[in-house]
Design a protein around this motif. Sequence first.
Motif, PDB file in Angstrom:
ATOM      1  N   SER A 122       0.891  -1.051   0.023  1.00 14.68           N
ATOM      2  CA  SER A 122      -0.012   0.022   0.012  1.00 14.68           C
ATOM      3  C   SER A 122       0.811   1.301   0.128  1.00 14.68           C
ATOM      4  CB  SER A 122      -0.860  -0.104   1.085  1.00 14.68           C
ATOM      5  OG  SER A 122      -0.201   0.091   2.508  1.00 14.68           O
ATOM      6  N   GLN A 123       1.826   1.128   0.578  1.00 14.28           N
ATOM      7  CA  GLN A 123       2.716   2.404   0.794  1.00 14.28           C
ATOM      8  C   GLN A 123       3.574   2.622  -0.731  1.00 14.28           C
ATOM      9  OE1 GLN A 123       5.716   1.088   3.893  1.00 14.28           O
ATOM     10  NE2 GLN A 123       4.510   2.404   5.296  1.00 14.28           N
ATOM     11  N   MET A 169      -5.416  -0.074  -6.477  1.00 16.54           N
ATOM     12  CA  MET A 169      -4.125  -1.003  -5.827  1.00 16.54           C
ATOM     13  C   MET A 169      -3.966  -0.562  -4.386  1.00 16.54           C
ATOM     14  SD  MET A 169      -1.751  -1.758  -9.105  1.00 16.54           S
ATOM     15  CE  MET A 169      -0.602  -2.706  -7.996  1.00 16.54           C
ATOM     16  N   ALA A 170      -3.822   0.917  -4.292  1.00 16.31           N
ATOM     17  CA  ALA A 170      -3.428   1.521  -3.056  1.00 16.31           C
ATOM     18  C   ALA A 170      -4.694   1.425  -2.110  1.00 16.31           C
ATOM     19  CB  ALA A 170      -3.160   2.880  -3.001  1.00 16.31           C
ATOM     20  N   TRP A 171      -5.939   1.452  -2.499  1.00 17.30           N
ATOM     21  CA  TRP A 171      -7.271   1.364  -1.655  1.00 17.30           C
ATOM     22  C   TRP A 171      -7.255  -0.213  -1.086  1.00 17.30           C
ATOM     23  CZ3 TRP A 171     -11.709  -1.459  -2.671  1.00 17.30           C
ATOM     24  CH2 TRP A 171     -12.632  -1.157  -1.664  1.00 17.30           C
ATOM     25  N   LYS A 201      -6.566  -1.654   2.468  1.00 23.19           N
ATOM     26  CA  LYS A 201      -7.821  -2.442   3.043  1.00 23.19           C
ATOM     27  C   LYS A 201      -6.977  -3.525   3.703  1.00 23.19           C
ATOM     28  CE  LYS A 201     -12.045  -2.219   2.919  1.00 23.19           C
ATOM     29  NZ  LYS A 201     -12.894  -1.622   3.918  1.00 23.19           N
ATOM     30  N   GLN A 202      -6.438  -4.462   2.840  1.00 23.06           N
ATOM     31  CA  GLN A 202      -5.773  -5.705   3.225  1.00 23.06           C
ATOM     32  C   GLN A 202      -4.803  -5.468   4.467  1.00 23.06           C
ATOM     33  OE1 GLN A 202      -3.819  -7.045  -0.370  1.00 23.06           O
ATOM     34  NE2 GLN A 202      -5.805  -8.223  -0.771  1.00 23.06           N
ATOM     35  N   GLU A 203      -3.923  -4.682   4.708  1.00 19.67           N
ATOM     36  CA  GLU A 203      -2.980  -4.275   5.580  1.00 19.67           C
ATOM     37  C   GLU A 203      -3.550  -3.829   6.768  1.00 19.67           C
ATOM     38  OE1 GLU A 203       0.026  -2.242   3.285  1.00 19.67           O
ATOM     39  OE2 GLU A 203       0.332  -3.486   2.245  1.00 19.67           O
ATOM     40  N   SER A 204      -4.663  -3.028   6.935  1.00 22.19           N
ATOM     41  CA  SER A 204      -5.242  -2.731   8.130  1.00 22.19           C
ATOM     42  C   SER A 204      -6.423  -3.579   8.769  1.00 22.19           C
ATOM     43  CB  SER A 204      -6.111  -1.407   7.844  1.00 22.19           C
ATOM     44  OG  SER A 204      -7.250  -1.736   6.917  1.00 22.19           O
ATOM     45  N   PHE A 205      -6.346  -4.849   8.066  1.00 24.45           N
ATOM     46  CA  PHE A 205      -7.138  -6.026   8.640  1.00 24.45           C
ATOM     47  C   PHE A 205      -6.631  -6.521   9.873  1.00 24.45           C
ATOM     48  CE2 PHE A 205      -8.769 -10.380   8.532  1.00 24.45           C
ATOM     49  CZ  PHE A 205     -10.326  -9.836   8.257  1.00 24.45           C
ATOM     50  N   MET A 253      -2.406 -12.653   5.257  1.00 32.00           N
ATOM     51  CA  MET A 253      -3.078 -11.356   5.303  1.00 32.00           C
ATOM     52  C   MET A 253      -4.166 -11.599   6.697  1.00 32.00           C
ATOM     53  SD  MET A 253      -1.600  -9.782   3.165  1.00 32.00           S
ATOM     54  CE  MET A 253      -2.475  -8.398   3.344  1.00 32.00           C
ATOM     55  N   GLY A 254      -4.675 -12.548   7.199  1.00 31.44           N
ATOM     56  CA  GLY A 254      -5.317 -12.614   8.221  1.00 31.44           C
ATOM     57  C   GLY A 254      -7.003 -13.240   7.725  1.00 31.44           C
ATOM     58  N   TYR A 255      -7.167 -13.000   6.529  1.00 33.95           N
ATOM     59  CA  TYR A 255      -8.696 -13.382   6.251  1.00 33.95           C
ATOM     60  C   TYR A 255      -8.805 -15.000   6.596  1.00 33.95           C
ATOM     61  CZ  TYR A 255      -8.266  -9.095   3.528  1.00 33.95           C
ATOM     62  OH  TYR A 255      -8.160  -7.917   3.075  1.00 33.95           O
ATOM     63  N   VAL A 256      -8.209 -15.713   6.337  1.00 30.82           N
ATOM     64  CA  VAL A 256      -8.268 -16.948   6.633  1.00 30.82           C
ATOM     65  C   VAL A 256      -8.335 -17.072   8.104  1.00 30.82           C
ATOM     66  CG1 VAL A 256      -7.520 -19.316   6.277  1.00 30.82           C
ATOM     67  CG2 VAL A 256      -7.348 -17.787   4.435  1.00 30.82           C
TER      68      VAL A 256
END
Length: 305
Positions: free
Chosen positions: A9-10, A138-140, A144-148, A172-175
């Motif tokens: 994201s950065q 992509m940044a959005w 979202k993924q990295e703030s999860f 990423m934390g979803y699973v």
Amino acid sequence: MNHKRHTRSQIARRWLLFWTLFIGIGAVAGATGMLADPTGKAMGMDAMLPYFQVLPFAEVLFQDFIFSGFALLIVNGLTNLTAAVLLLLKRKSGVVMGGVFGITLMLWICIQFVIFPLNFMSTIYFVFGCCQAVTGYMAWVFGKQESFRVERSDYPGIGTDKRNLVVFFSRMGYVKKLAYEVADRTGAEVFEIKATERTGGTMGFWWCGRFAMHRWAMPIAPLTVDLSVYDHVTICTPIWVFALAAPVREFCRQASGKIREAEYILVHHTGGTYKNAVEEMNRLLGLQATSSVSIQCKTGKFRRI
């Protein structure tokens, strides 16, 4: 020497900042030239005025470049510079606005496609607008993924039934969230598969993709759980490049013959069922799963396929 790791994201935000500044400053410069010399002669644009006559209200608005200059300044100049300032201030709105203004630029160029003959300048700026819009998206998504975040303390039911186990790998934390929800509902204990290869960050993303493309197993930390003592094991796995995730592939190899009964939960971004992953897990574990569930996940929202 410590090297600071930059997340996806950065990196995407920096590229978006580049596009907003590049387009914004260029638009302000062009608008300034139009307003300084409305005839367009100073910039060699006077021959372009006849092409504007196909537009509505041409006899009022397009006899010179005053209206065009203000339109360029407002639509592509000040808007992109505003988005750039918000990006520098690390505001989420800067990401959204930066992506939207990329689409705005493409629409602006579409008008030029109608007015002018096909030319290099209009075409390249349409490509620039597309790059800006894609970078903003992509940044959005990456943001979202990295703030999860997932906290085990939010699931008090985990571990209340010692007969069942939920095994998972999550990059990423979803699973992880889905595995915790299943364990909380069933009371099962949980075990997280830990890869010994790099899986986090931008480089981890590409490194995992390399394993996925080759269908390799990824080395994992030693199993610290006795799988044979559980009546039922639920394996939650992400799908990498339309196949079983590499760390889970290695887990299944090491767990072969140790699991009595298993079911699978496959997590992915598409709408597939991934029976190939189910068949591979059955083969590696040496059993027939009681069930398999395909779950589509986009930025933390789950939908059963």
